[in-house]
Design a protein around this motif. Sequence first.
Motif, PDB file in Angstrom:
ATOM      1  N   GLY A 103      53.274 -10.236 -23.668  1.00  0.00           N
ATOM      2  CA  GLY A 103      54.499 -10.841 -24.193  1.00  0.00           C
ATOM      3  C   GLY A 103      54.255 -12.152 -24.896  1.00  0.00           C
ATOM      4  O   GLY A 103      53.283 -12.341 -25.631  1.00  0.00           O
ATOM      5  N   GLY A 104      55.157 -13.115 -24.649  1.00  0.00           N
ATOM      6  CA  GLY A 104      55.146 -14.372 -25.388  1.00  0.00           C
ATOM      7  C   GLY A 104      53.875 -15.176 -25.245  1.00  0.00           C
ATOM      8  O   GLY A 104      53.440 -15.831 -26.201  1.00  0.00           O
ATOM      9  N   GLN A 105      53.231 -15.129 -24.069  1.00  0.00           N
ATOM     10  CA  GLN A 105      52.049 -15.953 -23.864  1.00  0.00           C
ATOM     11  C   GLN A 105      50.915 -15.579 -24.818  1.00  0.00           C
ATOM     12  O   GLN A 105      50.211 -16.454 -25.323  1.00  0.00           O
ATOM     13  CB  GLN A 105      51.569 -15.845 -22.403  1.00  0.00           C
ATOM     14  N   TRP A 127      50.371  -1.169 -24.677  1.00  0.00           N
ATOM     15  CA  TRP A 127      49.825  -1.897 -25.818  1.00  0.00           C
ATOM     16  C   TRP A 127      50.825  -2.857 -26.462  1.00  0.00           C
ATOM     17  O   TRP A 127      50.448  -3.917 -26.958  1.00  0.00           O
ATOM     18  CB  TRP A 127      49.339  -0.900 -26.881  1.00  0.00           C
ATOM     19  N   GLU A 128      52.080  -2.470 -26.470  1.00  0.00           N
ATOM     20  CA  GLU A 128      53.088  -3.256 -27.201  1.00  0.00           C
ATOM     21  C   GLU A 128      53.135  -4.709 -26.735  1.00  0.00           C
ATOM     22  O   GLU A 128      53.336  -5.629 -27.538  1.00  0.00           O
ATOM     23  CB  GLU A 128      54.464  -2.601 -27.034  1.00  0.00           C
ATOM     24  N   PRO A 130      60.488  -1.426 -22.525  1.00  0.00           N
ATOM     25  CA  PRO A 130      59.919  -2.765 -22.338  1.00  0.00           C
ATOM     26  C   PRO A 130      60.920  -3.717 -21.692  1.00  0.00           C
ATOM     27  O   PRO A 130      62.127  -3.633 -21.923  1.00  0.00           O
ATOM     28  CB  PRO A 130      59.582  -3.200 -23.776  1.00  0.00           C
ATOM     29  N   ALA A 131      60.395  -4.617 -20.881  1.00  0.00           N
ATOM     30  CA  ALA A 131      61.243  -5.598 -20.192  1.00  0.00           C
ATOM     31  C   ALA A 131      61.900  -6.533 -21.196  1.00  0.00           C
ATOM     32  O   ALA A 131      61.264  -7.010 -22.136  1.00  0.00           O
ATOM     33  CB  ALA A 131      60.406  -6.396 -19.193  1.00  0.00           C
ATOM     34  N   GLY A 134      52.083  -5.621 -35.820  1.00  0.00           N
ATOM     35  CA  GLY A 134      51.324  -4.395 -36.031  1.00  0.00           C
ATOM     36  C   GLY A 134      49.861  -4.469 -35.654  1.00  0.00           C
ATOM     37  O   GLY A 134      49.121  -3.492 -35.863  1.00  0.00           O
ATOM     38  N   LYS A 135      49.421  -5.581 -35.088  1.00  0.00           N
ATOM     39  CA  LYS A 135      48.018  -5.721 -34.698  1.00  0.00           C
ATOM     40  C   LYS A 135      47.914  -5.926 -33.187  1.00  0.00           C
ATOM     41  O   LYS A 135      48.775  -6.553 -32.571  1.00  0.00           O
ATOM     42  CB  LYS A 135      47.372  -6.899 -35.423  1.00  0.00           C
ATOM     43  N   THR A 136      46.841  -5.401 -32.607  1.00  0.00           N
ATOM     44  CA  THR A 136      46.627  -5.471 -31.166  1.00  0.00           C
ATOM     45  C   THR A 136      45.631  -6.572 -30.847  1.00  0.00           C
ATOM     46  O   THR A 136      44.545  -6.628 -31.434  1.00  0.00           O
ATOM     47  CB  THR A 136      46.087  -4.133 -30.634  1.00  0.00           C
TER      48      THR A 136
END
Length: 422
Positions: free
Chosen positions: A101-103, A128-129, A380-381, A135-137
């Motif tokens: 997430g944000g971190q 993964w999301e 997702p949360a 669009g990049k992991t």
Amino acid sequence: MKQRAVWSAVLVATLALAGCGSAGGTRSPSGGAAGKLVVWDWKSGEASAAAYLQKAKADFARKHPGVTVEFVAQPFEQYYTLLGTAIQAGKGPDVILFNGGGQIRDRADALLPLDEYLAEDRQRLTGWEAFSKDGKTYAGPVTLQGHPIYYNRTLYDKAGLDPAKPATTWPEFVANCATLTQRTGAKCLALGNKEGFGIQFFLSAFGTGVLTPQEQDAWIAGKRDWTSPHVKRIFALWKETQDAKLNSDGANSTAMFNDAFAIFQSAKAAHVIGLMSDVGHWKDFSEFVPAEKLGVMRAPVVEPGATPNLPFDGGIGYGVAKWTKDPKVAADLVRSLTSTDALKSFYADAGAIAADTTIDVSQGGPAVGTIVADLKAGKPALHVALSSKTLDLMGRLSQQLLSGSITVDEAVKQLAASDQAG
């Protein structure tokens, strides 16, 4: 999101599950030396992660026998501050543990996209999301982290309620809470909001019973309508639970990790919004609440049109710093840390719901079986979609809402401004 202590502080820690090797928050060696990789985490040395790390290290050593790996545990309370200093200096560890997430999204500019290196793992791993941006992991997922609503089936029995049929609507839930408190003395919800984490769990868990599926999808996609009556209803519900005395006493002075979970484990509260992995989760609770007496329920429907589901994302994952000298070797270490054999140990020893979809969890007990079954329909949360800055603000405002020093409209207005500022 733990010292178990703080995802042991999340979140998410969950989080925190995966760290490794040596301990020592005062040491912070940089990576990049020839033949050496440095990994930062916040859980190195924890017994429940020992076998996981041993297998990951062995897997990596087979591929790169000449490369030394050093794990450095940083204190979670200071973790992202220390990491920020390293990022500003442009040097530090080669491989870094992140909460999803944000971190990680807030620090994506300091990381290497890993899509080309992790392509073979896309089907085996999920979550993964939470480690992706534009669009990049940027990390390989180690665990899944989510927020089931756990309940104590023994208290339901004592109250004369059917533990196999938890409430499916908000009025029914409130009525059950009244019965539970009257007949057992237990509060309805164990809540710890001293750090401002309680609202994050509440938003994601109970929000699924308020927002429609379309509203959830829009929220997660970044199209958040803070003026929506349903969004305001979530924060009004947060205040209502306090006003109706559903929460355990002193929520704003109770630490979630691990005091709120202790309230649930000691049967002083019938429900708690917990985690799926590592702390405040199904295996952690089993020490005091036998597996067969631990229930998992979805949020009750609060507003028509809502379809409650299990909120979950990638929990923790390893990324690669852009300054590492050999990205492929560093990415191979990430692959070892997310390998099936290593994650099997993490699940078995720490109770982590691993990101590896091939791992058999059938022997984990009813609660973990319910959680894994609910993953298919999960989303997702909600709180993970927000920036760390907005989450910090939400934590402070949530405390004011519980104390009655701010209105729902005022709180939501401030959150909207923060979210829209990016």
